[in-house]
Design a protein around this motif. Sequence first.
Motif, mmCIF file in Angstrom:
data_model
loop_
_atom_site.group_PDB
_atom_site.id
_atom_site.type_symbol
_atom_site.label_atom_id
_atom_site.label_comp_id
_atom_site.label_asym_id
_atom_site.label_seq_id
_atom_site.Cartn_x
_atom_site.Cartn_y
_atom_site.Cartn_z
ATOM 1 N N HIS A 3 0.831 -1.204 0.000
ATOM 2 C CA HIS A 3 0.000 0.000 0.000
ATOM 3 C C HIS A 3 0.868 1.258 0.000
ATOM 4 C CE1 HIS A 3 -3.298 2.724 0.895
ATOM 5 N NE2 HIS A 3 -2.538 3.221 1.870
ATOM 6 N N ASP A 4 1.944 1.230 0.799
ATOM 7 C CA ASP A 4 2.833 2.401 0.877
ATOM 8 C C ASP A 4 3.507 2.673 -0.452
ATOM 9 O OD1 ASP A 4 3.937 1.734 4.291
ATOM 10 O OD2 ASP A 4 2.172 2.776 3.491
ATOM 11 N N ARG A 5 3.936 1.602 -1.144
ATOM 12 C CA ARG A 5 4.606 1.786 -2.438
ATOM 13 C C ARG A 5 3.640 2.372 -3.460
ATOM 14 N NH1 ARG A 5 7.147 -3.231 -1.307
ATOM 15 N NH2 ARG A 5 5.735 -4.350 -2.687
ATOM 16 N N LYS A 6 2.412 1.867 -3.459
ATOM 17 C CA LYS A 6 1.414 2.376 -4.412
ATOM 18 C C LYS A 6 1.106 3.835 -4.133
ATOM 19 C CE LYS A 6 -2.083 -0.005 -5.803
ATOM 20 N NZ LYS A 6 -3.330 -0.772 -5.815
ATOM 21 N N SER A 7 0.991 4.195 -2.838
ATOM 22 C CA SER A 7 0.715 5.575 -2.456
ATOM 23 C C SER A 7 1.836 6.489 -2.910
ATOM 24 C CB SER A 7 0.525 5.670 -0.938
ATOM 25 O OG SER A 7 0.329 7.007 -0.555
ATOM 26 N N SER A 8 3.094 6.035 -2.723
ATOM 27 C CA SER A 8 4.254 6.833 -3.123
ATOM 28 C C SER A 8 4.273 7.019 -4.630
ATOM 29 C CB SER A 8 5.533 6.141 -2.650
ATOM 30 O OG SER A 8 6.665 6.838 -3.115
ATOM 31 N N TYR A 9 3.974 5.926 -5.368
ATOM 32 C CA TYR A 9 3.964 6.003 -6.827
ATOM 33 C C TYR A 9 2.889 6.973 -7.308
ATOM 34 C CZ TYR A 9 3.132 4.745 -11.663
ATOM 35 O OH TYR A 9 2.954 4.795 -13.026
ATOM 36 N N SER A 10 1.697 6.949 -6.679
ATOM 37 C CA SER A 10 0.604 7.822 -7.090
ATOM 38 C C SER A 10 0.988 9.289 -6.934
ATOM 39 C CB SER A 10 -0.652 7.521 -6.264
ATOM 40 O OG SER A 10 -1.094 6.209 -6.494
ATOM 41 N N VAL A 11 1.620 9.642 -5.813
ATOM 42 C CA VAL A 11 2.041 11.020 -5.591
ATOM 43 C C VAL A 11 3.071 11.429 -6.638
ATOM 44 C CG1 VAL A 11 3.256 12.555 -4.010
ATOM 45 C CG2 VAL A 11 1.527 10.985 -3.123
ATOM 46 N N GLN A 12 4.015 10.550 -6.917
ATOM 47 C CA GLN A 12 5.048 10.850 -7.906
ATOM 48 C C GLN A 12 4.430 11.068 -9.287
ATOM 49 O OE1 GLN A 12 7.743 7.653 -8.899
ATOM 50 N NE2 GLN A 12 9.463 9.053 -9.172
ATOM 51 N N THR A 13 3.454 10.251 -9.637
ATOM 52 C CA THR A 13 2.786 10.377 -10.931
ATOM 53 C C THR A 13 2.058 11.713 -11.040
ATOM 54 O OG1 THR A 13 2.477 7.988 -11.046
ATOM 55 C CG2 THR A 13 1.097 9.328 -12.479
ATOM 56 N N VAL A 14 1.362 12.106 -9.970
ATOM 57 C CA VAL A 14 0.662 13.390 -9.973
ATOM 58 C C VAL A 14 1.651 14.534 -10.129
ATOM 59 C CG1 VAL A 14 -0.718 14.969 -8.575
ATOM 60 C CG2 VAL A 14 -1.292 12.552 -8.628
ATOM 61 N N GLU A 15 2.774 14.447 -9.424
ATOM 62 C CA GLU A 15 3.792 15.489 -9.515
ATOM 63 C C GLU A 15 4.324 15.623 -10.940
ATOM 64 O OE1 GLU A 15 6.725 14.509 -6.625
ATOM 65 O OE2 GLU A 15 5.650 15.488 -4.970
ATOM 66 N N MET A 16 4.543 14.493 -11.589
ATOM 67 C CA MET A 16 5.048 14.530 -12.964
ATOM 68 C C MET A 16 4.000 15.092 -13.920
ATOM 69 S SD MET A 16 7.461 11.155 -13.464
ATOM 70 C CE MET A 16 6.255 9.960 -12.892
ATOM 71 N N ALA A 17 2.742 14.728 -13.703
ATOM 72 C CA ALA A 17 1.671 15.266 -14.552
ATOM 73 C C ALA A 17 1.575 16.783 -14.403
ATOM 74 C CB ALA A 17 0.343 14.604 -14.200
ATOM 75 N N LEU A 18 1.671 17.255 -13.160
ATOM 76 C CA LEU A 18 1.627 18.706 -12.920
ATOM 77 C C LEU A 18 2.835 19.401 -13.527
ATOM 78 C CD1 LEU A 18 0.389 18.735 -9.212
ATOM 79 C CD2 LEU A 18 -0.906 19.409 -11.233
ATOM 80 N N GLU A 19 3.995 18.727 -13.497
ATOM 81 C CA GLU A 19 5.204 19.309 -14.095
ATOM 82 C C GLU A 19 5.030 19.486 -15.608
ATOM 83 O OE1 GLU A 19 10.032 18.488 -14.374
ATOM 84 O OE2 GLU A 19 8.792 17.296 -12.998
ATOM 85 N N ILE A 20 4.383 18.512 -16.246
ATOM 86 C CA ILE A 20 4.116 18.625 -17.690
ATOM 87 C C ILE A 20 3.229 19.834 -17.961
ATOM 88 C CG2 ILE A 20 2.829 17.571 -19.600
ATOM 89 C CD1 ILE A 20 3.861 14.857 -18.681
ATOM 90 N N ILE A 21 2.171 19.987 -17.172
ATOM 91 C CA ILE A 21 1.261 21.120 -17.364
ATOM 92 C C ILE A 21 1.998 22.440 -17.173
ATOM 93 C CG2 ILE A 21 -0.778 22.286 -16.405
ATOM 94 C CD1 ILE A 21 -1.891 19.467 -15.789
ATOM 95 N N GLU A 22 2.873 22.505 -16.151
ATOM 96 C CA GLU A 22 3.648 23.729 -15.908
ATOM 97 C C GLU A 22 4.578 24.035 -17.079
ATOM 98 O OE1 GLU A 22 5.635 23.143 -12.221
ATOM 99 O OE2 GLU A 22 3.841 23.511 -11.000
ATOM 100 N N LEU A 23 5.210 23.003 -17.620
ATOM 101 C CA LEU A 23 6.103 23.207 -18.771
ATOM 102 C C LEU A 23 5.335 23.736 -19.982
ATOM 103 C CD1 LEU A 23 8.375 20.023 -18.554
ATOM 104 C CD2 LEU A 23 9.153 22.398 -18.391
ATOM 105 N N LEU A 24 4.170 23.148 -20.237
ATOM 106 C CA LEU A 24 3.369 23.573 -21.396
ATOM 107 C C LEU A 24 2.741 24.945 -21.166
ATOM 108 C CD1 LEU A 24 1.599 20.206 -22.337
ATOM 109 C CD2 LEU A 24 3.605 21.250 -23.403
ATOM 110 N N ALA A 25 2.549 25.324 -19.913
ATOM 111 C CA ALA A 25 1.952 26.626 -19.602
ATOM 112 C C ALA A 25 2.982 27.752 -19.636
ATOM 113 C CB ALA A 25 1.293 26.585 -18.229
ATOM 114 N N ASP A 26 4.253 27.404 -19.681
ATOM 115 C CA ASP A 26 5.321 28.401 -19.656
ATOM 116 C C ASP A 26 5.560 28.944 -21.061
ATOM 117 O OD1 ASP A 26 7.390 30.022 -18.916
ATOM 118 O OD2 ASP A 26 8.875 28.410 -18.799
ATOM 119 N N GLY A 27 4.870 30.024 -21.389
ATOM 120 C CA GLY A 27 5.014 30.606 -22.726
ATOM 121 C C GLY A 27 4.141 29.898 -23.736
ATOM 122 N N THR A 28 4.537 30.006 -24.994
ATOM 123 C CA THR A 28 3.727 29.427 -26.080
ATOM 124 C C THR A 28 4.411 28.209 -26.703
ATOM 125 O OG1 THR A 28 4.784 30.958 -27.646
ATOM 126 C CG2 THR A 28 2.700 31.654 -26.643
ATOM 127 N N ALA A 29 5.453 27.697 -26.046
ATOM 128 C CA ALA A 29 6.212 26.576 -26.612
ATOM 129 C C ALA A 29 5.389 25.300 -26.654
ATOM 130 C CB ALA A 29 7.484 26.348 -25.797
#
Length: 256
Positions: A3-29
């Motif tokens: 359960h702990d490993r799955k929870s850790s993986y889920s948080v990491q996945t969300v963080e990476m998804a948010l990082e993608i959105i931040e990258l795409l939101a930075d300017g018009t690139a």
Amino acid sequence: MIHDRKSSYSVQTVEMALEIIELLADGTAEYSISQLAQKMGINRNKAFRLLSTLESRGMVEREESSGCFRLGLTALELSQKILRTASLIKHAHPVMEGLARKHDEAVYMTVIKGDEVVFLDMVDCEQHIKAAPLVGQRFPFFTNAAGKVIKALESRDLLERLFKKKKRKEGLPDLQQLESELDQIRKQGVAVDSGGLGEGIISVAVAVRDYAGKVVGAITLLGPSFRMLTDRLENEIIPSLQEGAELLSAKFGYAR
């Protein structure tokens, strides 16, 4: 431990998804899968899975000709909703402060989300006896004045669909009785509810509109029933709330 490993993986996945959105939101690139994978330090396969998930929710879009990704319409719509909410609170708070000081009762800015009322912002009173703070809480619209004054402007068809949608009827009011109450609220322009938010609590609400006449929320005042007497409600509180709602509506471009 699994359960702990799955929870850790889920948080990491969300963080990476948010990082993608931040990258795409930075300017018009726009970025290809390989470029995003390189920037984030992950393999191409993981980047592809993240982008596919975000694309299925409309958060990102892929350009057919280049294969590159950019922010999707859902992300843009979400940002607009956040800005509107922030703008509503920014404009409403000074009005709420004036009402709370004048009447020494708790004043809230409330909005409708689906069939529920959300208490967004609050200016509290100085009274020793008062209701518990409700910021961030949600309640069925038919249990309080804010929900009723907003829903009063919607059609009976919407109410009927709500009642059909609810598989369990426990806790739902009588449809005819609710429609009659909303019709009265529609005519008066103000809603008063007793007990819906707790025993001995009275809520009073007036709708706030934007430039198109659409209801964007309601200024809501709460107080214990022994202070919210009929004479005080009719001669002091309701006229003040109506004046405050008109002032706030004007800030959003509404004019009668």
